[in-house]
Design a protein around this motif. Sequence first.
Motif, PDB file in Angstrom:
ATOM      1  N   ASP A   8     -17.615  -4.753   4.250  1.00 14.13           N
ATOM      2  CA  ASP A   8     -18.240  -5.204   5.272  1.00 14.13           C
ATOM      3  C   ASP A   8     -18.907  -3.857   5.889  1.00 14.13           C
ATOM      4  OD1 ASP A   8     -18.964  -5.442   8.452  1.00 14.13           O
ATOM      5  OD2 ASP A   8     -16.984  -6.298   8.890  1.00 14.13           O
ATOM      6  N   TYR A  51     -15.705  -0.687  14.272  1.00  9.90           N
ATOM      7  CA  TYR A  51     -16.712  -1.750  14.056  1.00  9.90           C
ATOM      8  C   TYR A  51     -17.729  -1.659  14.846  1.00  9.90           C
ATOM      9  CZ  TYR A  51     -18.559  -6.450  12.363  1.00  9.90           C
ATOM     10  OH  TYR A  51     -19.379  -7.137  12.018  1.00  9.90           O
ATOM     11  N   GLY A  75     -24.315  -8.363   6.525  1.00  8.69           N
ATOM     12  CA  GLY A  75     -23.212  -8.989   5.893  1.00  8.69           C
ATOM     13  C   GLY A  75     -23.414 -10.427   6.178  1.00  8.69           C
ATOM     14  N   ASN A 107     -20.489  -2.839   8.569  1.00 11.41           N
ATOM     15  CA  ASN A 107     -21.012  -2.741   9.965  1.00 11.41           C
ATOM     16  C   ASN A 107     -19.893  -1.759  10.577  1.00 11.41           C
ATOM     17  OD1 ASN A 107     -23.290  -4.553  10.197  1.00 11.41           O
ATOM     18  ND2 ASN A 107     -21.663  -6.054   9.951  1.00 11.41           N
ATOM     19  N   GLY A 156     -17.149   1.472   4.947  1.00 13.38           N
ATOM     20  CA  GLY A 156     -16.832  -0.069   4.646  1.00 13.38           C
ATOM     21  C   GLY A 156     -16.003  -0.007   3.302  1.00 13.38           C
ATOM     22  N   TYR A 189     -12.086  -1.192   3.130  1.00 10.67           N
ATOM     23  CA  TYR A 189     -11.961  -2.235   2.439  1.00 10.67           C
ATOM     24  C   TYR A 189     -10.488  -1.676   1.573  1.00 10.67           C
ATOM     25  CZ  TYR A 189     -12.266  -5.862  -1.376  1.00 10.67           C
ATOM     26  OH  TYR A 189     -11.927  -7.016  -1.982  1.00 10.67           O
TER      27      TYR A 189
END
Length: 194
Positions: A85, A168, A61, A87, A103, A107
Amino acid sequence: ILCYNNGDFGDVMKKIVFLDIDGVLNDNLNDFVDSCVESVKELVEKNNASVVMITSLQGNGTKIRRNKLSKVLEEVGIMVDDYIDPNFEGGLGDISMSSRVLGIIDYLKKHSDVNYIILDDEFHNEYKMSCLNYYKTGTWKGFQKKDIDKVSFKSVNLKTLNYFSYHYRELGSYEKATNNVIKTLKKVLEKKSN
């Protein structure tokens, strides 16, 4: 997991196409296939949709990789509006999920007022288990014109997405070292150009 159905709100809500590259815009042999690119562009234009990239080609990213990828796609006429993202780690209970699927879930939780479709040739079982709205493209054929009318945009179902727990993921030492090398090279090139 129960897949709750919020219904389809038609053209009222913003539409998003979550787009992979390999097996969607190409035949997994690296080069874009014109018919696949044109088919995706037609789907996006027909639905006035935004494009959110989910490809692993964005690496972890970094802004540099994303900008380069956006420029490549812009050259073939696909405008990228955003990226997931990549991660995250976690899943559903004891079942681990890929960082791509997590991810997308993350989102959608942050942008729940949309109708969406995921175009991907992989992660079929994870999308199905996650109750995510996806269209599986032909791995060696990509997204074709005949696929356009088979795609159906669906609304986000937060009730289902809230079953997933994730966090994360810290970048590993290799990823941190790669990012540091990229930053250093960028500074060197900037100094040379001045």
